[in-house]
Structures are given as structure tokens and as C-alpha cells.
Design an enzyme around this catalytic site. Structure first.
Site, short mmCIF file in Angstrom:
data_model
loop_
_atom_site.label_atom_id
_atom_site.label_comp_id
_atom_site.label_asym_id
_atom_site.label_seq_id
_atom_site.Cartn_x
_atom_site.Cartn_y
_atom_site.Cartn_z
N CYS A 149 -49.64 9.52 -4.44
CA CYS A 149 -48.65 10.23 -5.28
C CYS A 149 -49.11 10.22 -6.73
O CYS A 149 -48.63 9.44 -7.55
CB CYS A 149 -47.26 9.63 -5.13
SG CYS A 149 -47.13 7.88 -5.56
N THR A 150 -50.03 11.09 -7.03
CA THR A 150 -50.46 11.25 -8.42
C THR A 150 -49.70 12.40 -9.07
O THR A 150 -49.15 13.26 -8.39
CB THR A 150 -51.97 11.52 -8.50
OG1 THR A 150 -52.27 12.70 -7.75
CG2 THR A 150 -52.77 10.35 -7.95
N HIS A 205 -49.22 20.84 14.23
CA HIS A 205 -48.83 21.58 13.03
C HIS A 205 -47.65 22.49 13.36
O HIS A 205 -47.75 23.34 14.25
CB HIS A 205 -50.01 22.41 12.53
CG HIS A 205 -49.85 22.91 11.13
ND1 HIS A 205 -48.80 23.71 10.73
CD2 HIS A 205 -50.62 22.72 10.02
CE1 HIS A 205 -48.92 23.99 9.45
NE2 HIS A 205 -50.01 23.40 8.99
N GLY A 254 -46.47 25.03 11.95
CA GLY A 254 -46.70 26.45 11.74
C GLY A 254 -47.48 27.12 12.84
O GLY A 254 -47.49 28.35 12.95
N TYR A 255 -48.15 26.31 13.70
CA TYR A 255 -48.99 26.89 14.76
C TYR A 255 -48.63 26.35 16.14
O TYR A 255 -49.30 26.65 17.12
CB TYR A 255 -50.47 26.61 14.46
CG TYR A 255 -50.90 27.24 13.17
CD1 TYR A 255 -51.25 28.60 13.10
CD2 TYR A 255 -50.90 26.52 11.97
CE1 TYR A 255 -51.59 29.19 11.91
CE2 TYR A 255 -51.24 27.11 10.76
CZ TYR A 255 -51.59 28.44 10.74
OH TYR A 255 -51.93 29.04 9.55
N GLU A 302 -57.64 18.59 6.26
CA GLU A 302 -57.01 18.97 7.53
C GLU A 302 -58.01 19.63 8.46
O GLU A 302 -58.01 19.38 9.68
CB GLU A 302 -55.83 19.90 7.28
CG GLU A 302 -55.07 20.30 8.53
CD GLU A 302 -53.83 21.12 8.21
OE1 GLU A 302 -52.82 20.52 7.82
OE2 GLU A 302 -53.89 22.36 8.32
#
Length: 296
Positions: free
Chosen positions: A26-27, A137, A139-140, A207
Site C-alpha cells: 500500500c504505497t 478472474h 471478468g473472465y 498477472e
């Protein structure tokens, strides 16, 4: 309740708790998501396993950083997409600490653990020979393999031929047994560095490399998208671990340097028809089948 470890005498096994290291980056503005992440995972995630949160950040302080199970590791806020592409190098910077955990996992920053998640539903199952776990995923999920956004660049070490690959997983939620996770991190770190030497960045960064790594493996547990439920997209499966809006916390486009490309109406319509028919993709699959393409 505990988890048995074969190498420990039977009389002592029931008192042993397994341990998991949760890797969290978390930058910059992503630190805004940490408090909600920590609270939800402390409450609902693997409650019979001892959790340690390894928080990689450029902030000097984060929520609960005085807790014994929160380890702060300072890193620089690299420009997009290097901050995500080089995450395996980031993980390995504390390999000595990771070696103390039984399991390791990574989660995207903007994630909330919504429901109770039990060990048996998420961790690799020894009886099935599983060493890693990944998440479909959203979305797929349910789409045909030729629709998966694998990297098709033959020069990249993330390359997957059109006639290969049966599943597409998200880079936002994965993990495994310590030794297998670290081995994967080392291989993917090396592959990404080799690509960068050739001025290549895989289509979907880390990914793409993750999908290439698991494409032929038999020791992987595939979790449903319920464990990485999408934000702003209707889905017909249960919401267990879900993503929250990044845009609600900060201007994502400005942070990533994205810009909007405007097309004419005709070009937009032709593009939609092209995506619908997938003619190019079908021809490329046929070509790779005829050429007997394989994963080396």
C-alpha cells in the site's frame, strides 16, 4: 482448534496453530484501504490460523502498526506499473521472515473480507496434492479460453499460445504453502527481470506471469470468484471477499497516468462487432493448433 503437523508427536499436535503471512502492498494513496482490510481480515479470515500482516508501504505509520501481528516494511513508491510488476521482488526482500510462516498469500489493497472464511475452503488440500491456490478472474469466469487476455507476445516469458490454457486467474488473490510460494516468487521475479532486459512488459504485468506459471501445473487449487468478488459488476455467485472502489478513495487515472482515447462512432461500432465475432482470435487458435504449439 489447531491443524496437525505430521512431524510433531501426536500428543502435541492439537495445540499447534498453523501460521499464514499476508502480504500487502500500500504505497501512495493505497494506504487509505489498509484499515478496512486489516479489520475485516482480523475478524473473518482463517480464525484458527495465526496471521501476520506484512505491510509494504512508503508511509511511516499505518493503522494498527503497534500490533504484534503487523510488520511494517518500508519501500519506495514506484511508478505504475512497476509497483505491481515488481511485487515478487518486494516479497523476497523479507524472505527470512517469510520462511517462518506455514502459508503465504497476497491480496490487492482494496479488498474486504466480508464473510467468515474457513481454512478448509481456501488453503491447498494435501490429500489432493495441492501446493498453491489462485482465484478465477471474475471478468473472465465462464468465458471461452480464446477470450482470456493471456500474453500472446512470443518474446515474453509470460507467453501462452492461443491453443493452450483452460483457466484465467486474477493477480489480486493467490497464495500457497511457504516453500511453493517462495519458489514461485523467485521464478516469476527472474522471468519479469528477463523481460525488462528486453524492454518487454507483459500484457497484464505480474498477472500475466502468474497465469503463465500455473497454466500446466497440477498442484493448484482454483477458488471461485467469490473470493475476489468484483466491484461494480453484477455477478451470480456469493460475495465472500470483495473489492471496493478505488475511485472512492483517490483519482485512479491520475495515479496510473491513464488517459481517455476518443474514437469516432463508426470506429466504435466496428470495434464492438470485432470483439463480438472474435474472428482474429479464432484464426490464431487454428494457426497454433495446426502448428502444434505447446507450453515449453
Amino acid at each position: 482448534l489447531g491443524f496437525i503437523t505430521p512431524s510433531v508427536p501426536f500428543a502435541e499436535r492439537r495445540f499447534i496453530k498453523m501460521t499464514i503471512g499476508i502480504l500487502y502492498i500500500c504505497t501512495g494513496p493505497y494506504v487509505l484501504f489498509w484499515e478496512d482490510f486489516y479489520k475485516s481480515f482480523e475478524k473473518n479470515f482463517l480464525n484458527h490460523t495465526e496471521k501476520t500482516f506484512f505491510v509494504f508501504t512508503d508511509s511511516n505509520h499505518v493503522y494498527a502498526d503497534q500490533q504484534d501481528n503487523v510488520k511494517l516494511i518500508h519501500i519506495n513508491n514506484l511508478p505504475w506499473p512497476l509497483i505491481t510488476l515488481l511485487r515478487f521482488d518486494t516479497f523476497l526482500s523479507i524472505e527470512d521472515d517469510l520462511q517462518k510462516c506455514d502459508y503465504l498469500m497476497f491480496s490487492n489493497a482494496n479488498i474486504i473480507c466480508y464473510k467468515q472464511i474457513r481454512e478448509e475452503e481456501l488453503l491447498p488440500r494435501e490429500k489432493k496434492g495441492e501446493n498453491l491456490f489462485v482465484t478465477y478472474h471474475p471478468g473472465y469466469y465462464g468465458k471461452k479460453p480464446f477470450e482470456y487476455p493471456y500474453d500472446r507476445n512470443k518474446k515474453s516469458l509470460a507467453y501462452i499460445p492461443w491453443n493452450c490454457g483452460k483457466r484465467y486467474v486474477i493477480g489480486a488473490m493467490f497464495g500457497g504453502r511457504r516453500e511453493n510460494f517462495i519458489e514461485m516468487a523467485k521464478i516469476l521475479k527472474s522471468n519479469i527481470e528477463e523481460d525488462l532486459k528486453k524492454n518487454i512488459i507483459a500484457r497484464w504485468h505480474d498477472e500475466s506471469h502468474l497465469n503463465r506459471y500455473i497454466v500446466c501445473r497440477k498442484d493448484v487449487r482454483y477458488l471461485s470468484p467469490s473470493y475476489c468478488y468484483p466491484y461494480g459488476m453484477p455477478a451470480n455467485y456469493e460475495k465472500k471477499i470483495f473489492a471496493v472502489s478505488k475511485q472512492s478513495k483517490f483519482d485512479v487515472k491520475s495515479f496510473k497516468g491513464n488517459y481517455e482515447v476518443k474514437h469516432g462512432r463508426l470506429r466504435t461500432i466496428l470495434g464492438a462487432i470485432k470483439r463480438k465475432l472474435k474472428l482474429k482470435e479464432r484464426l490464431l487458435i487454428l494457426k497454433d493448433v495446426i502448428m502444434h504449439k505447446k507450453i515449453e
